[in-house]
Design a protein around this motif. Sequence first.
Motif, mmCIF file in Angstrom:
data_model
loop_
_atom_site.group_PDB
_atom_site.id
_atom_site.type_symbol
_atom_site.label_atom_id
_atom_site.label_comp_id
_atom_site.label_asym_id
_atom_site.label_seq_id
_atom_site.Cartn_x
_atom_site.Cartn_y
_atom_site.Cartn_z
ATOM 1 N N GLU A 210 -81.926 15.995 -41.546
ATOM 2 C CA GLU A 210 -83.313 16.432 -41.553
ATOM 3 C C GLU A 210 -83.555 17.652 -42.443
ATOM 4 N N ARG A 211 -82.511 18.493 -42.580
ATOM 5 C CA ARG A 211 -82.735 19.718 -43.349
ATOM 6 C C ARG A 211 -82.382 19.589 -44.824
ATOM 7 N N LEU A 212 -81.432 18.711 -45.158
ATOM 8 C CA LEU A 212 -81.031 18.654 -46.561
ATOM 9 C C LEU A 212 -80.854 17.241 -47.110
ATOM 10 N N LEU A 213 -80.127 16.405 -46.366
ATOM 11 C CA LEU A 213 -79.724 15.121 -46.967
ATOM 12 C C LEU A 213 -80.908 14.195 -47.229
ATOM 13 N N THR A 214 -81.982 14.346 -46.441
ATOM 14 C CA THR A 214 -83.162 13.520 -46.684
ATOM 15 C C THR A 214 -84.407 14.394 -46.707
ATOM 16 N N ASN A 215 -85.480 13.857 -47.251
ATOM 17 C CA ASN A 215 -86.800 14.463 -47.080
ATOM 18 C C ASN A 215 -87.509 13.626 -46.016
ATOM 19 N N PRO A 216 -87.567 14.134 -44.777
ATOM 20 C CA PRO A 216 -88.061 13.314 -43.659
ATOM 21 C C PRO A 216 -89.497 12.822 -43.850
ATOM 22 N N LEU A 217 -90.237 13.442 -44.733
ATOM 23 C CA LEU A 217 -91.610 13.013 -44.980
ATOM 24 C C LEU A 217 -91.646 11.628 -45.639
ATOM 25 N N VAL A 218 -90.674 11.373 -46.512
ATOM 26 C CA VAL A 218 -90.744 10.135 -47.302
ATOM 27 C C VAL A 218 -89.509 9.242 -47.171
ATOM 28 N N GLU A 219 -88.485 9.716 -46.430
ATOM 29 C CA GLU A 219 -87.256 8.919 -46.331
ATOM 30 C C GLU A 219 -86.826 8.737 -44.871
ATOM 31 N N ASP A 220 -86.256 7.551 -44.592
ATOM 32 C CA ASP A 220 -85.604 7.295 -43.306
ATOM 33 C C ASP A 220 -84.101 7.336 -43.528
ATOM 34 N N TYR A 221 -83.354 7.576 -42.461
ATOM 35 C CA TYR A 221 -81.894 7.547 -42.622
ATOM 36 C C TYR A 221 -81.251 6.898 -41.410
ATOM 37 N N GLU A 222 -80.010 6.512 -41.630
ATOM 38 C CA GLU A 222 -79.226 5.890 -40.572
ATOM 39 C C GLU A 222 -77.825 6.465 -40.712
ATOM 40 N N VAL A 223 -77.240 6.915 -39.600
ATOM 41 C CA VAL A 223 -75.894 7.476 -39.649
ATOM 42 C C VAL A 223 -74.905 6.433 -39.147
ATOM 43 N N LEU A 224 -73.877 6.179 -39.931
ATOM 44 C CA LEU A 224 -72.823 5.242 -39.525
ATOM 45 C C LEU A 224 -71.516 6.021 -39.434
ATOM 46 N N LEU A 225 -70.879 5.972 -38.258
ATOM 47 C CA LEU A 225 -69.597 6.665 -38.104
ATOM 48 C C LEU A 225 -68.472 5.650 -38.200
ATOM 49 N N GLU A 226 -67.282 6.123 -38.602
ATOM 50 C CA GLU A 226 -66.160 5.182 -38.688
ATOM 51 C C GLU A 226 -65.861 4.660 -37.282
ATOM 52 N N GLU A 227 -65.289 3.493 -37.199
ATOM 53 C CA GLU A 227 -65.111 2.808 -35.935
ATOM 54 C C GLU A 227 -64.427 3.685 -34.881
ATOM 55 N N GLY A 228 -64.938 3.639 -33.660
ATOM 56 C CA GLY A 228 -64.296 4.362 -32.571
ATOM 57 C C GLY A 228 -64.800 5.784 -32.410
ATOM 58 N N ALA A 229 -65.506 6.294 -33.434
ATOM 59 C CA ALA A 229 -65.964 7.688 -33.338
ATOM 60 C C ALA A 229 -67.232 7.760 -32.495
ATOM 61 N N ARG A 230 -67.409 8.893 -31.856
ATOM 62 C CA ARG A 230 -68.602 9.096 -31.038
ATOM 63 C C ARG A 230 -69.355 10.311 -31.526
ATOM 64 N N ARG A 231 -70.645 10.261 -31.269
ATOM 65 C CA ARG A 231 -71.453 11.396 -31.644
ATOM 66 C C ARG A 231 -71.995 12.083 -30.418
#
Lengths: 224, 78
Positions: free
Chosen positions: B57-78
């Motif tokens: 939200e702060r750097l990797l995307t511009n939340p006004l105009v972009e959506d994002y999806e986070v994919l973690l390597e298998e087995g990892a938890r957030r």
Amino acid sequence: MRFGVVRFPGSCDEVDAQLAASRVGEAVLLWHAERDLGRIDVVVVPGGFSYGDYLRPGAIARFAPVMDAIAEFARAGGPVLGICNGFQVLCEAGMLPGALLPNRGLRFVCRQPGVRVESTASPFTAALAVGERLSIPVKHTTGCYWAPEHQLDRLEAENRVVLRYCPGQNPNGSMRDIAGVCNEAGNVMGLMPHPEHAVDQLTGSADGLRLFESVAQALAPVAA
Amino acid sequence: MKARVLVRPKSGILDPQGQAVQRALPALGFTDVHEVRVGRLIELELDDPTRLDEMCERLLTNPLVEDYEVLLEEGARR
């Protein structure tokens, strides 16, 4: 009257902006790592490719140390003008509404469209008249102004669309032909055209100089 | 651990890159593509994935105009 023109790594129009500003006052460069603006009356965030435009134009520049000082300066009412990449930086920093997207035609555009003054709410156009037509060059790849419809309605209702491309001359697909906007207080303005490249008839137009003259006049009405 | 962030223009946001790709495909005989959207992929190697949303939200995307999806390597938890 002292202008501070920011220089980020990758800026390229800061010297022209400094030369333009020096026609109406004193003008110094502000290195991006500065945390203290010193004694400055007007800030110009110039065009170019700050930090290589990596990620998105303006995305990394907004975190430069100098930007905190500029935000503080703007909160206190100081006039800030963002030109082209500077406009992108101010949008990314949340100091101006909306975002600049890739040009609708996907190509880099370099031309001299007519630009109509829509509002005198900003000190950079306070000395101009609504309806005046200026000839100021644009040169960019990411200049399509976008904001949600309700925000565009609000900007128009609050007189914050400062400049529009003349009918049929929108070079990048900007919504509602918007070429420049200002913040709620009017002191922060961003625009895609380059007023600093139009300050002498020698290069075809001196209309850009009027924005610099306007802010100088707004700050020193008696001296002017 | 590895994380991937997929960034794409929000629906309704003009995507001239996607349109250009879409227009180019029929020239190669791919005539049944109805929409193309072009985004970007950011790969991160990190220890603590709990702050990924904040990064997005702060750097990797511009939340006004972009959506994002986070994919973690298998087995990892957030």
